[in-house]
Enzyme design. Sequence first.
Site, PDB file in Angstrom:
ATOM      1  CE  LYS A 195      -2.888  -2.553   3.228  1.00 50.65           C
ATOM      2  NZ  LYS A 195      -3.768  -2.568   4.359  1.00 50.65           N
ATOM      3  CG  ASP A 230      -7.826  -5.306   7.998  1.00 47.22           C
ATOM      4  OD1 ASP A 230      -7.307  -6.440   7.991  1.00 47.22           O
ATOM      5  OD2 ASP A 230      -8.033  -4.647   6.959  1.00 47.22           O
TER       6      ASP A 230
HETATM    7  P1  ADP Z   1      -9.607  -0.408   3.046  1.00 46.74           P
HETATM    8  O1  ADP Z   1     -10.049  -1.703   2.449  1.00 46.74           O
HETATM    9  O2  ADP Z   1      -8.642   0.314   2.181  1.00 46.74           O
HETATM   10  O3  ADP Z   1      -9.201  -0.520   4.461  1.00 46.74           O
HETATM   11  P2  ADP Z   1     -12.368   0.419   3.220  1.00 46.74           P
HETATM   12  O4  ADP Z   1     -12.773  -0.782   3.964  1.00 46.74           O
HETATM   13  O5  ADP Z   1     -12.854   1.724   3.702  1.00 46.74           O
HETATM   14  O6  ADP Z   1     -10.820   0.582   3.072  1.00 46.74           O
HETATM   15  O7  ADP Z   1     -12.858   0.214   1.724  1.00 46.74           O
HETATM   16  C1  ADP Z   1     -12.562   1.149   0.745  1.00 46.74           C
HETATM   17  C2  ADP Z   1     -12.883   0.514  -0.579  1.00 46.74           C
HETATM   18  O8  ADP Z   1     -14.272   0.237  -0.648  1.00 46.74           O
HETATM   19  C3  ADP Z   1     -12.584   1.385  -1.754  1.00 46.74           C
HETATM   20  O9  ADP Z   1     -11.275   1.166  -2.238  1.00 46.74           O
HETATM   21  C4  ADP Z   1     -13.615   0.964  -2.776  1.00 46.74           C
HETATM   22  O10 ADP Z   1     -13.113  -0.084  -3.553  1.00 46.74           O
HETATM   23  C5  ADP Z   1     -14.750   0.429  -1.957  1.00 46.74           C
HETATM   24  N1  ADP Z   1     -15.827   1.419  -1.925  1.00 46.74           N
HETATM   25  C6  ADP Z   1     -15.881   2.550  -1.208  1.00 46.74           C
HETATM   26  N2  ADP Z   1     -17.019   3.214  -1.440  1.00 46.74           N
HETATM   27  C7  ADP Z   1     -17.706   2.484  -2.339  1.00 46.74           C
HETATM   28  C8  ADP Z   1     -18.955   2.638  -3.013  1.00 46.74           C
HETATM   29  N3  ADP Z   1     -19.747   3.680  -2.807  1.00 46.74           N
HETATM   30  N4  ADP Z   1     -19.326   1.684  -3.863  1.00 46.74           N
HETATM   31  C9  ADP Z   1     -18.545   0.621  -4.073  1.00 46.74           C
HETATM   32  N5  ADP Z   1     -17.358   0.424  -3.508  1.00 46.74           N
HETATM   33  C10 ADP Z   1     -16.939   1.333  -2.633  1.00 46.74           C
HETATM   34 MG    MG Z   2      -9.942  -1.281   6.191  1.00 41.79          MG
END
Ligand code: ADP
Ligand code: MG
Length: 502
Positions: A195, A230
């Site tokens: 990342k 996580d």
């Molecule tokens: P991470 O996985 O980076 O810890 P999150 O769990 O917050 O972060 O997820 C973020 C991811 O979720 C984004 O990269 C995107 O792919 C997906 N995402 C966020 N908002 C939306 C949305 N409105 N519709 C579809 N996918 C989404």
């Molecule tokens: Mg996350």
Amino acid sequence: MGKVAVGAAVICAAAVCAAAALVVRHRMKCSGRWARAMAILKDMEEKCGTPTGKLRQVVDAMTVEMHAGLASEGGSKLKMLISYVDNLPTGDEKGLFYALDLGGTNFRVIRVLLGGKEGRVVKQEFEEVSIPPHLMTGSSDDLFDYIAAALAKFVATEGEGLHVSPGRQRELGFTFSFPVRQTSISSGNLIKWTKGFSIEDSVGQDVVAELTKAMERAGLDMRVAALVNDTIGTLAGGRYSNQDVIAAVILGTGTNAAYVERAYAIPKWHGLLPKSGEMVINMEWGNFRSSHLPLTEYDQALDAESLNPGEQIFEKVISGMYLGEIVRRVLCHMAEEAAFFGDTVPPKLKIPFILRTPDMSAMHHDTSSDLRVVGNKLKDILEIPNTSLKMREVIVELCDIVATRGARLSAAGIVGILKKLGRDTVKDVEKQKSVIALDGGLYEHYTKFSTCMENTVKEILGEEVSENIVIEHSNDGSGIGAALLAASHSQYLGIDESFSTF
Ligand code: ADP
Ligand code: MG
């Protein structure tokens, strides 16, 4: 009619004919293009097909790989890492605990006051801090000093009633969402940064030791009681609010799953059998692959051009980082081979990852009669100004194909876990509930995806079994989950109880 007039009429008629011919030819060309575009769409739909029978094969493959990964190190694409978490929160936890959640460009520091069965989470406070880019590629000391300083500053704001008992050390759960080879509940060596992080001098080092040294330098007396990621944090947070939680799945930028295994069923576990008889396994399921996965030439190209070819194949078909990119690749092919957007291929369409999953999701959920959202996304992101309703409908259809495949395969993964635990059938005597805690932006915001996933779990398991299966959103459980794990693995565990007995 004079000669001249006759001549003019003939010329006119010829011109009309020619024009008509042009229109017809244009129409034919268009319908030829349209037919080719539809053929590409149809082909994609067929190749992405996930009939129940195929999903059952994926379920079985997942179960087989889980067994293999538990049997020996490197026995499967599924790492099935032993987390050393053998004590999930029960709800009895009491006291003040901290958590640090590091997994991207922001980190969070969290403090929770736990009040036991009655009090539950009495108070919860957190602060989010972003990491300056130069620290993401600097030295290990610089990064951890920065984090420890933020933590020390946060500790200094402990308010009324938010203190640890006199003479006791503060305890911290550390959610570190990078690949780690765990060596105990509170130690583990960094395998590699991901990342966007690249801090060479910390690779191979114990990240808890690095953090502890930095906390000492910051004058902070705090002990890391649990090191998790996580997914395990989400499992712990989920279990705290519902004792029937047996697994957690993250569907965000990436994807992963963790579940509670019976310790005797882990052949590669050479330690003492934990008192609880249980051990949380970090599956690293994003790396799952199987010949039964319906993969297309678009997936193959995406993988080949990725930073980690051949790895994380499951993740590349189901997670938020990739769904929009798969759609882009198909649209690009339709533009090149069927002139779907006209005679030239829109230049923006050639840029990898320009179509993000949230944009795909917005188009997929467009309910306006003229598919206005789709039109605007195409205009704003891909700079394609004019699209007909028919074209927009095709794009929605494509989003549906890609999202449905991802959602149904995710469901098969979940059923694979249930099957490994023998919870995929109904046993007459014990109608135990099995709850799976879900979190991540994709699951949370892509409603059509999550609904399809939940329906597919039911479809595979059948009505009777499904009555005992619950999929629950564990909203941001990973941060508080780490604090709860610090509590359930506290060095003072048992002391309080013995106090009250004497
Ligand atoms: P991470 O996985 O980076 O810890 P999150 O769990 O917050 O972060 O997820 C973020 C991811 O979720 C984004 O990269 C995107 O792919 C997906 N995402 C966020 N908002 C939306 C949305 N409105 N519709 C579809 N996918 C989404
Ligand atoms: Mg996350």
